[in-house]
Scaffold this motif. Structure first.
Motif, PDB file in Angstrom:
ATOM      1  N   TYR A   1     -71.169  43.435  42.448  1.00 66.64           N
ATOM      2  CA  TYR A   1     -72.435  43.274  43.154  1.00 66.64           C
ATOM      3  C   TYR A   1     -73.423  42.389  42.394  1.00 66.64           C
ATOM      4  CZ  TYR A   1     -70.450  46.861  46.048  1.00 66.64           C
ATOM      5  OH  TYR A   1     -69.599  47.565  46.870  1.00 66.64           O
ATOM      6  N   GLN A   2     -73.018  41.952  41.205  1.00 66.16           N
ATOM      7  CA  GLN A   2     -73.856  41.026  40.447  1.00 66.16           C
ATOM      8  C   GLN A   2     -73.344  39.593  40.579  1.00 66.16           C
ATOM      9  OE1 GLN A   2     -76.547  42.423  39.139  1.00 66.16           O
ATOM     10  NE2 GLN A   2     -75.752  44.415  39.808  1.00 66.16           N
ATOM     11  N   LYS A   3     -72.272  39.414  41.348  1.00 60.57           N
ATOM     12  CA  LYS A   3     -71.698  38.076  41.530  1.00 60.57           C
ATOM     13  C   LYS A   3     -72.369  37.393  42.715  1.00 60.57           C
ATOM     14  CE  LYS A   3     -68.591  39.147  38.381  1.00 60.57           C
ATOM     15  NZ  LYS A   3     -68.676  38.609  37.013  1.00 60.57           N
ATOM     16  N   HIS A   4     -72.980  36.260  42.452  1.00 60.34           N
ATOM     17  CA  HIS A   4     -73.725  35.572  43.497  1.00 60.34           C
ATOM     18  C   HIS A   4     -73.158  34.182  43.785  1.00 60.34           C
ATOM     19  CE1 HIS A   4     -76.516  38.832  43.245  1.00 60.34           C
ATOM     20  NE2 HIS A   4     -76.800  38.561  41.985  1.00 60.34           N
ATOM     21  N   SER A   5     -71.926  33.950  43.377  1.00 55.72           N
ATOM     22  CA  SER A   5     -71.273  32.688  43.673  1.00 55.72           C
ATOM     23  C   SER A   5     -69.813  32.960  44.004  1.00 55.72           C
ATOM     24  CB  SER A   5     -71.353  31.736  42.465  1.00 55.72           C
ATOM     25  OG  SER A   5     -70.566  32.241  41.393  1.00 55.72           O
ATOM     26  N   MET A   6     -69.176  32.026  44.717  1.00 57.35           N
ATOM     27  CA  MET A   6     -67.764  32.188  45.047  1.00 57.35           C
ATOM     28  C   MET A   6     -66.918  32.225  43.781  1.00 57.35           C
ATOM     29  SD  MET A   6     -65.607  32.703  47.399  1.00 57.35           S
ATOM     30  CE  MET A   6     -66.339  32.221  48.960  1.00 57.35           C
ATOM     31  N   GLU A   7     -67.300  31.438  42.776  1.00 50.53           N
ATOM     32  CA  GLU A   7     -66.542  31.440  41.519  1.00 50.53           C
ATOM     33  C   GLU A   7     -66.579  32.818  40.864  1.00 50.53           C
ATOM     34  OE1 GLU A   7     -68.773  29.225  42.373  1.00 50.53           O
ATOM     35  OE2 GLU A   7     -67.534  27.437  42.680  1.00 50.53           O
ATOM     36  N   GLY A   8     -67.740  33.476  40.923  1.00 49.20           N
ATOM     37  CA  GLY A   8     -67.862  34.808  40.333  1.00 49.20           C
ATOM     38  C   GLY A   8     -67.002  35.834  41.062  1.00 49.20           C
ATOM     39  N   ILE A   9     -66.984  35.769  42.403  1.00 49.74           N
ATOM     40  CA  ILE A   9     -66.159  36.691  43.191  1.00 49.74           C
ATOM     41  C   ILE A   9     -64.677  36.481  42.895  1.00 49.74           C
ATOM     42  CG2 ILE A   9     -65.452  37.349  45.523  1.00 49.74           C
ATOM     43  CD1 ILE A   9     -68.207  38.335  44.841  1.00 49.74           C
ATOM     44  N   ILE A  10     -64.261  35.219  42.830  1.00 49.45           N
ATOM     45  CA  ILE A  10     -62.847  34.933  42.568  1.00 49.45           C
ATOM     46  C   ILE A  10     -62.455  35.390  41.170  1.00 49.45           C
ATOM     47  CG2 ILE A  10     -61.208  33.031  42.189  1.00 49.45           C
ATOM     48  CD1 ILE A  10     -62.446  31.654  44.611  1.00 49.45           C
ATOM     49  N   ASP A  11     -63.336  35.201  40.196  1.00 51.12           N
ATOM     50  CA  ASP A  11     -63.049  35.706  38.838  1.00 51.12           C
ATOM     51  C   ASP A  11     -62.859  37.219  38.862  1.00 51.12           C
ATOM     52  OD1 ASP A  11     -63.162  33.189  37.774  1.00 51.12           O
ATOM     53  OD2 ASP A  11     -65.234  33.367  37.031  1.00 51.12           O
ATOM     54  N   TRP A  12     -63.707  37.905  39.646  1.00 54.06           N
ATOM     55  CA  TRP A  12     -63.587  39.371  39.749  1.00 54.06           C
ATOM     56  C   TRP A  12     -62.260  39.749  40.399  1.00 54.06           C
ATOM     57  CZ3 TRP A  12     -62.725  43.290  43.125  1.00 54.06           C
ATOM     58  CH2 TRP A  12     -63.132  44.568  42.763  1.00 54.06           C
ATOM     59  N   LEU A  13     -61.887  39.054  41.469  1.00 51.47           N
ATOM     60  CA  LEU A  13     -60.630  39.351  42.154  1.00 51.47           C
ATOM     61  C   LEU A  13     -59.425  39.118  41.251  1.00 51.47           C
ATOM     62  CD1 LEU A  13     -61.307  37.824  45.698  1.00 51.47           C
ATOM     63  CD2 LEU A  13     -60.799  40.227  45.206  1.00 51.47           C
ATOM     64  N   ILE A  14     -59.475  38.052  40.465  1.00 52.72           N
ATOM     65  CA  ILE A  14     -58.373  37.774  39.534  1.00 52.72           C
ATOM     66  C   ILE A  14     -58.261  38.883  38.498  1.00 52.72           C
ATOM     67  CG2 ILE A  14     -57.602  36.223  37.694  1.00 52.72           C
ATOM     68  CD1 ILE A  14     -58.774  33.904  39.366  1.00 52.72           C
ATOM     69  N   GLN A  15     -59.418  39.307  37.960  1.00 54.26           N
ATOM     70  CA  GLN A  15     -59.404  40.378  36.969  1.00 54.26           C
ATOM     71  C   GLN A  15     -58.891  41.684  37.582  1.00 54.26           C
ATOM     72  OE1 GLN A  15     -63.122  40.767  34.892  1.00 54.26           O
ATOM     73  NE2 GLN A  15     -62.447  42.505  33.655  1.00 54.26           N
ATOM     74  N   PHE A  16     -59.309  41.964  38.796  1.00 61.58           N
ATOM     75  CA  PHE A  16     -58.851  43.163  39.500  1.00 61.58           C
ATOM     76  C   PHE A  16     -57.346  43.106  39.748  1.00 61.58           C
ATOM     77  CE2 PHE A  16     -57.872  45.340  43.514  1.00 61.58           C
ATOM     78  CZ  PHE A  16     -58.374  46.606  43.275  1.00 61.58           C
TER      79      PHE A  16
END
Length: 542
Positions: free
Chosen positions: A399-414
């Motif tokens: 919920y602190q990710k405010h860019s597509m790059e941040g969301i994708i980084d989170w998905l990769i880590q998950f």
């Protein structure tokens, strides 16, 4: 969860106690706040808390009078922690007489002192439970978590049928029989004086959600589900689906709640309200429409109803529809199929990469994966906490990710974290699932307990549960249920607890004849012969 009641006539003291500790860390749920002695006693009778923190001097009845009255009425009183502004030996002696866990002076109270008293109360509860021989505390500790998972599954359309919803609703002692329901999604904003991360923020958000629950509950029933640190959902019963029956009343309740939260905690609450639905199974429709309203919300218009038809400014930013993947994702988590899980999450990453206009959809997709992991896996929350243990906000960093790059980084880590951890948890997870099923069977011996019913209860397919149970427990499902019921019947007979037909009824058998047939097949003799050997056969049955 362990149930805690707070009683004090000073509102600020109540707020302070709620925010002094992270209560969820102690598996404690604050079930109510009372502001006078009579109200405290009524709430103890109705809510049956395990621990009560109460001021001594309150209007109508003192805390000591409440403790003494409850102890005389029930015999099994909750554990009392007594607070006072006065250092007086007579008060201390009174606290001892009502067997209070502790006696604390409010002006000297620190989080460490409160924690020590709470841990002492929990230890005393566990000792009492062990002495009674009725181990229900562990199950109740998990009850709120199970209820949260139940609503998260409803919101994300993770139940296969209405029958599954009904079974779990009954098992979790939830009432969902109103004419209609609506879901409201809420987000906590601010204040600027609190750091954007850390324990202070966690305490603030926890206290805010708790006060929201109390405020709404005072004007009618509701269910509040924590989604993450700053986001929660409210499920509200309605008198009917038509908006003229509930719209103005709900607007007032939500605005009053938001105003109170702002006054106490200096936070701003924004909310999206979904469409009304008549069937709890369809709550996902209300939840999804509430989420569509929330992104276009603002502080100037803090509560937006989906019926207002908000226009989302982002092109092609409809919420992620994972219905086509739902069965595959369920199977992957259910069977811990790491390869399938990796492929599906990679597919999502490829879909969103380089498309910043799909940020809302990507955030929602990641959130749905998170909810599915925490609700479908027995220890899902622990797994995702471990994956994101080095993030300041943990897995809530989504919920602190405010860019597509941040969301994708989170998905990769998950994705990489799940695929790394799950293979080593596969056997342990299966064993835990079987233990949970066995505990459920023991708690529900008065039911028929068919394979289909129990599979629905745990959101598994009957074939999968049957295979898993036989392989892990080394006995098939039907044999385990039968042997467990007959073992319980023998214990009842040994204690002289009723006639044969009464025992058969208590164990969910359709007739005493069928029960006797099953009993003889297992034990080699009839129930009558067994009771004759024990000498517990009643005169009427001889």
């Amino acid at each position: 969860m362990i149930k805690l009641l707070i009683a004090d006539d000073e509102a600020l003291v109540c707020v302070g106690l709620q925010s002094m500790l992270k209560w969820e860390d102690y598996r404690i749920e604050i079930v109510g706040v009372a502001h006078n002695g009579a109200q405290a006693e009524e709430m103890i009778d109705s809510l049956q808390p395990d621990i009560v923190i109460t001021d001594i001097k309150m209007p109508i009845k003192t805390g000591l009078q409440v403790a003494e009255s409850v102890r005389k009425k029930t015999g099994r009183a909750p554990k009392f922690i007594i607070l006072t502004s006065y250092e007086d030996f007579q008060y201390a002696r009174g606290a001892i007489e009502v067997r209070a866990v502790d006696y604390l002076v409010k002006l000297e109270l620190t989080p460490k002192m409160l924690e020590e008293s709470i841990l002492r109360a929990i230890s005393m509860l566990e000792e009492s439970e062990a002495a009674s021989g009725q181990p229900q505390l562990d199950y109740r500790r998990n009850l709120q978590d199970l209820r949260d998972k139940f609503f998260i599954r409803l919101f994300n359309h993770l139940f296969e049928s209405r029958e599954q919803v009904l079974l779990q609703k009954n098992d979790l002692e939830l009432e969902l029989d109103a004419p209609a329901y609506v879901v409201c999604t809420c987000r906590i904003l601010g204040p600027d004086t609190v750091p954007a991360r850390g324990d202070k923020l966690a305490a603030l958000c926890t206290s805010t959600v708790q006060m929201a629950r109390e405020t709404l509950a005072s004007s009618g029933p509701c269910h509040i589900t924590s989604l993450d640190l700053r986001n929660f959902a409210i499920t509200l019963p309605l008198p009917g689906k038509e908006s003229d029956l509930w719209l103005s009343d709900l607007q007032k309740r939500l605005h009053d709640m938001a105003r109170l939260l702002h006054n106490y905690f200096n936070v701003i609450l924004i909310a999206g309200v979904g469409i009304a639905v008549e069937d709890p199974y369809l709550l996902y429709e209300s939840y999804q429409s509430a989420r569509k309203a929330l992104p276009v919300n603002s502080q100037e218009q803090s509560i937006v109803f989906f019926t207002n038809e908000p226009q989302v400014s982002e092109p092609d930013a409809s919420l992620f529809d994972y219905s086509a993947l739902r069965s595959d994702i369920r199977r992957a988590f259910e069977e811990m199929d790491v390869q399938a899980l990796h492929e599906m999450i990679t597919r999502l990453i490829d879909r969103f990469a380089g498309q910043p206009h799909l940020l809302v959809s990507a955030t929602d997709a990641a959130s749905n994966l998170l909810y599915m992991a925490t609700s479908l896996l027995a220890d899902g929350e622990q797994i995702v906490e471990h994956i994101f243990e080095h993030e300041p906000e943990g897995y809530r960093s989504i919920y602190q990710k405010h860019s597509m790059e941040g969301i994708i980084d989170w998905l990769i880590q998950f994705r990489d974290g799940c695929c790394s951890i799950l293979p080593g948890r596969r056997q342990t997870y299966k064993e835990q699932v079987v233990r949970n099923v066995q505990e459920y069977i023991k708690r529900n011996l008065d039911s028929k307990l068919s394979l289909n019913q129990v599979a629905d209860m745990f959101s598994f397919s009957p074939n999968y549960l049957s295979h898993l149970f036989a392989k892990t427990a080394k006995v098939n499902f039907v044999e385990y249920v039968t042997e467990t019921k007959i073992s319980a019947a023998k214990e009842m007979m040994q204690r002289g607890e009723g006639r044969i037909y009464e025992i058969s009824q208590r164990l969910g058998y359709e007739s005493a004849f069928y029960f006797s047939k099953v009993f003889k097949k297992i034990e080699g003799i009839s129930p009558r012969e067994y009771m004759q050997r024990l000498g517990t056969l009643s005169q009427a049955e001889r």
